[in-house]
Design an enzyme around this catalytic site. Structure first.
Site, PDB file in Angstrom:
ATOM      1  N   ASN A 125       0.827  -1.206   0.000  1.00 13.04           N
ATOM      2  CA  ASN A 125       0.000   0.000   0.000  1.00 13.04           C
ATOM      3  C   ASN A 125       0.861   1.256   0.000  1.00 13.04           C
ATOM      4  O   ASN A 125       0.573   2.221  -0.710  1.00 13.04           O
ATOM      5  CB  ASN A 125      -0.939   0.009   1.201  1.00 13.04           C
ATOM      6  CG  ASN A 125      -2.123  -0.922   1.025  1.00 13.04           C
ATOM      7  OD1 ASN A 125      -2.479  -1.274  -0.101  1.00 13.04           O
ATOM      8  ND2 ASN A 125      -2.732  -1.341   2.119  1.00 13.04           N
ATOM      9  N   HIS A 128       2.475   1.692  -3.416  1.00 12.86           N
ATOM     10  CA  HIS A 128       1.518   2.237  -4.382  1.00 12.86           C
ATOM     11  C   HIS A 128       1.302   3.729  -4.137  1.00 12.86           C
ATOM     12  O   HIS A 128       1.260   4.520  -5.087  1.00 12.86           O
ATOM     13  CB  HIS A 128       0.187   1.496  -4.281  1.00 12.86           C
ATOM     14  CG  HIS A 128      -0.861   2.000  -5.211  1.00 12.86           C
ATOM     15  ND1 HIS A 128      -0.813   1.792  -6.578  1.00 12.86           N
ATOM     16  CD2 HIS A 128      -1.985   2.740  -4.987  1.00 12.86           C
ATOM     17  CE1 HIS A 128      -1.853   2.358  -7.149  1.00 12.86           C
ATOM     18  NE2 HIS A 128      -2.579   2.946  -6.215  1.00 12.86           N
ATOM     19  N   TYR A 129       1.185   4.110  -2.875  1.00 11.94           N
ATOM     20  CA  TYR A 129       0.999   5.516  -2.520  1.00 11.94           C
ATOM     21  C   TYR A 129       2.161   6.360  -3.028  1.00 11.94           C
ATOM     22  O   TYR A 129       1.961   7.399  -3.676  1.00 11.94           O
ATOM     23  CB  TYR A 129       0.881   5.639  -0.999  1.00 11.94           C
ATOM     24  CG  TYR A 129       0.945   7.054  -0.468  1.00 11.94           C
ATOM     25  CD1 TYR A 129      -0.140   7.917  -0.581  1.00 11.94           C
ATOM     26  CD2 TYR A 129       2.094   7.526   0.166  1.00 11.94           C
ATOM     27  CE1 TYR A 129      -0.089   9.213  -0.089  1.00 11.94           C
ATOM     28  CE2 TYR A 129       2.158   8.817   0.665  1.00 11.94           C
ATOM     29  CZ  TYR A 129       1.068   9.653   0.533  1.00 11.94           C
ATOM     30  OH  TYR A 129       1.137  10.937   1.021  1.00 11.94           O
ATOM     31  N   LEU A 130       3.380   5.917  -2.776  1.00  5.27           N
ATOM     32  CA  LEU A 130       4.559   6.672  -3.216  1.00  5.27           C
ATOM     33  C   LEU A 130       4.653   6.704  -4.740  1.00  5.27           C
ATOM     34  O   LEU A 130       5.073   7.714  -5.322  1.00  5.27           O
ATOM     35  CB  LEU A 130       5.830   6.069  -2.619  1.00  5.27           C
ATOM     36  CG  LEU A 130       5.996   6.231  -1.106  1.00  5.27           C
ATOM     37  CD1 LEU A 130       7.244   5.473  -0.628  1.00  5.27           C
ATOM     38  CD2 LEU A 130       6.105   7.710  -0.719  1.00  5.27           C
TER      39      LEU A 130
END
Length: 214
Positions: A125, A128-130
């Protein structure tokens, strides 16, 4: 000077509205819900109802600078992260370009410009955020806007000190949201912060001096 803040109802967004008002800017706060408008007005801003996932042209028209401080939040899934943190940011950048506004300030994240496998390790997660933050940053950097990309470490609700450490990469640490907001505001009219992306944590250098040293 009229400044639009996207994500104005968030913790950092509310501080941006408050500090912009105190510094004699004209802050406009983009919010998604009718019931969020009152808080923006209480902080000294003018609320504008809009959704980053749809047409935002009416929010940027007439502005002198645009600040992206929105985020999908920790309780949402990867799809929402994509929709807000990447696609929403890019949507706002495009609108800013279309209306001839030159200054855009992006709230990103420490690590967005680094090796994502090293930064996130087994946390898919976070990776994916970065990745979404990076892709939004890269799109902004591909434009002709006078952008500033701020990549803070861990955000806290501690009182601000107005003293920070900035560099292309810094050792991971924390920083009060208040100091992040003040740095983003200072970057609006600091030419040395234009066309720069930098990480930041709490430090020993005054914000204005730190930006001049970039």
């Amino acid at each position: 000077m009229k400044v639009l803040v996207a994500g104005a109802n968030g913790h950092t967004g509310q501080l941006l509205i408050q500090f912009l008002h105190e510094a004699d800017y004209e802050p406009y706060g983009m919010v998604r819900k009718e019931e969020q408008k009152q808080r923006i007005a209480e902080l000294g801003g003018t609320p504008i109802l809009a959704d980053l996932e749809s047409d935002v042209g009416h929010t940027v028209k007439g502005m002198d600078a645009v600040i992206f401080a929105a985020g999908s939040g920790s309780s949402t899934g990867p799809d929402k992260t994509t929709d807000v943190d990447r696609d929403g940011a890019i949507n706002l950048v495009k609108a800013t370009e279309n209306f001839g506004i030159k200054k855009f300030i992006m709230l990103s994240s420490i690590g967005a410009g680094r090796d994502l496998n090293q930064m996130a390790q087994d946390n898919e997660n976070m990776k994916h955020y970065l990745k979404m933050k990076r892709e939004a940053d890269e799109y902004l950097m591909s434009t002709e806007l006078d952008y500033t990309i701020v990549r803070p470490g861990g955000l806290t609700h501690d009182p601000g000190t107005s003293k920070i450490k900035v560099a292309e990469e810094v050792e991971f640490g924390n920083i009060p949201r208040a100091d992040v907001a003040k740095t983003m505001i200072a970057a609006i009219q600091e030419p040395n912060a234009f066309h720069k992306a930098f990480e930041m944590v709490s430090g020993k250098v005054q914000i204005e001096e730190a930006l001049k040293s970039l």
